[in-house]
Scaffold this motif. Structure first.
Motif, PDB file in Angstrom:
ATOM      1  N   GLU A 109       0.832  -1.206   0.000  1.00  0.00           N
ATOM      2  CA  GLU A 109       0.000   0.000   0.000  1.00  0.00           C
ATOM      3  C   GLU A 109       0.870   1.262   0.000  1.00  0.00           C
ATOM      4  OE1 GLU A 109      -3.308  -0.275   2.771  1.00  0.00           O
ATOM      5  OE2 GLU A 109      -2.875   1.780   3.407  1.00  0.00           O
ATOM      6  N   PRO A 119       4.421   3.266   2.339  1.00  0.00           N
ATOM      7  CA  PRO A 119       5.426   3.105   3.395  1.00  0.00           C
ATOM      8  C   PRO A 119       4.844   3.450   4.763  1.00  0.00           C
ATOM      9  CG  PRO A 119       6.260   4.496   1.591  1.00  0.00           C
ATOM     10  CD  PRO A 119       4.797   4.301   1.352  1.00  0.00           C
ATOM     11  N   GLY A 120       5.300   2.756   5.779  1.00  0.00           N
ATOM     12  CA  GLY A 120       4.964   3.109   7.163  1.00  0.00           C
ATOM     13  C   GLY A 120       6.153   3.830   7.790  1.00  0.00           C
ATOM     14  N   GLU A 173       9.678   2.271   7.039  1.00  0.00           N
ATOM     15  CA  GLU A 173      10.045   2.421   5.628  1.00  0.00           C
ATOM     16  C   GLU A 173      10.426   3.867   5.335  1.00  0.00           C
ATOM     17  OE1 GLU A 173       7.175   0.871   6.666  1.00  0.00           O
ATOM     18  OE2 GLU A 173       7.893  -1.185   6.341  1.00  0.00           O
ATOM     19  N   PHE A 219       8.720  -2.394   3.128  1.00  0.00           N
ATOM     20  CA  PHE A 219       8.481  -3.565   3.978  1.00  0.00           C
ATOM     21  C   PHE A 219       9.691  -3.948   4.846  1.00  0.00           C
ATOM     22  CE2 PHE A 219       4.898  -4.032   1.080  1.00  0.00           C
ATOM     23  CZ  PHE A 219       3.890  -4.473   1.939  1.00  0.00           C
ATOM     24  N   ALA A 241       5.383  -5.791   9.300  1.00  0.00           N
ATOM     25  CA  ALA A 241       4.704  -6.415   8.145  1.00  0.00           C
ATOM     26  C   ALA A 241       5.741  -6.992   7.184  1.00  0.00           C
ATOM     27  CB  ALA A 241       3.819  -5.404   7.431  1.00  0.00           C
ATOM     28  N   ASN A 254       5.353  -0.312  -3.613  1.00  0.00           N
ATOM     29  CA  ASN A 254       4.065   0.130  -3.066  1.00  0.00           C
ATOM     30  C   ASN A 254       3.330   0.965  -4.097  1.00  0.00           C
ATOM     31  OD1 ASN A 254       3.946  -0.727  -0.190  1.00  0.00           O
ATOM     32  ND2 ASN A 254       5.854   0.454  -0.042  1.00  0.00           N
ATOM     33  N   HIS A 266      -3.176  -8.100   2.934  1.00  0.00           N
ATOM     34  CA  HIS A 266      -1.962  -7.391   3.318  1.00  0.00           C
ATOM     35  C   HIS A 266      -1.345  -8.090   4.540  1.00  0.00           C
ATOM     36  CE1 HIS A 266       0.778  -4.269   4.528  1.00  0.00           C
ATOM     37  NE2 HIS A 266       0.540  -3.654   3.386  1.00  0.00           N
TER      38      HIS A 266
END
Ligand code: URA
Length: 195
Positions: A39, A41-42, A45, A52, A56, A78, A151
């Motif tokens: 989806e 970056p968090g 990331e 990733f 996750a 993503n 996901h």
């Protein structure tokens, strides 16, 4: 691809450019058969500029290991290249602004199979489908196999999905192997409809 990733790193097309620490274009072999699309970056990331690499990502690595692959053997990207603030979902305008980057990556990589991770990634290619129905069912479009999966982050948080995503991952080698035997498109469509 290096040149494309440089262009992506310089992107200012949407609001997310103001919030990001680092752009996360994606990584992996440019000639990979498999392209995994998440989806956005968090936090991890955004800090590291790599897709990733948080919890996750660890789960994704376990899933890949279950089919004998390391993460550096597949391309991981993503749909949105910059972290949305507070990890909110990417907005339609942000997904749209980022669209051309992923399209150009797909053109360069020419993967045999695109694995969509989660519902945003699925909707980018199949806007009318729901992840609950589509997951684990391969389909072919313009010579590329698309394989929707939940996901990994959703599966981490919802125990019941964990088994489903593990099972869906195990079918990837089987599906690719079937493709390698080289049935005609019509045969393949027929086989795929059996899944
Ligand atoms: N979730 C995603 O969808 N992408 C990442 O890169 C990390 C977590």
């Amino acid at each position: 691809m290096d040149h494309l990733c440089e262009e992506i790193r310089a992107c200012q097309e949407c609001e997310l450019a103001r919030h990001r620490t680092t752009v996360v274009p994606g990584e992996g072999p440019e000639d990979s058969d498999l392209l995994f699309i998440g989806e956005a970056p968090g936090w991890h990331e955004d800090q590291q500029g790599r897709p990733f690499v948080g919890p996750a990502g660890q789960f994704l690595e376990q899933l890949l290991a279950s089919i004998g692959l390391r993460r550096d053997e597949v391309y991981i990207a993503n749909i949105v290249k910059c972290r949305p603030p507070q990890n909110r979902e990417p907005l339609p305008a942000e997904i749209q602004a980022c669209r051309r980057w992923l399209d150009r990556q797909v053109e360069l990589i020419k993967p045999r199979m695109i694995v969509t991770l989660g519902r945003h990634s699925l909707s980018r290619y199949f806007p009318d489908e729901t992840i609950g129905k589509a997951h684990g069912k391969p389909r072919q479009l313009d010579g590329v196999l698309y394989y929707p999966m939940y996901h990994p982050a959703a599966a981490l948080h919802q125990g019941s999905l964990r088994h489903t995503i593990e099972k869906d991952m195990l079918r990837i080698s089987q599906i690719l192997a079937q493709g390698q035997e080289g049935p005609s498109d019509a045969d393949q469509e027929r086989q795929l409809s059996l899944f």
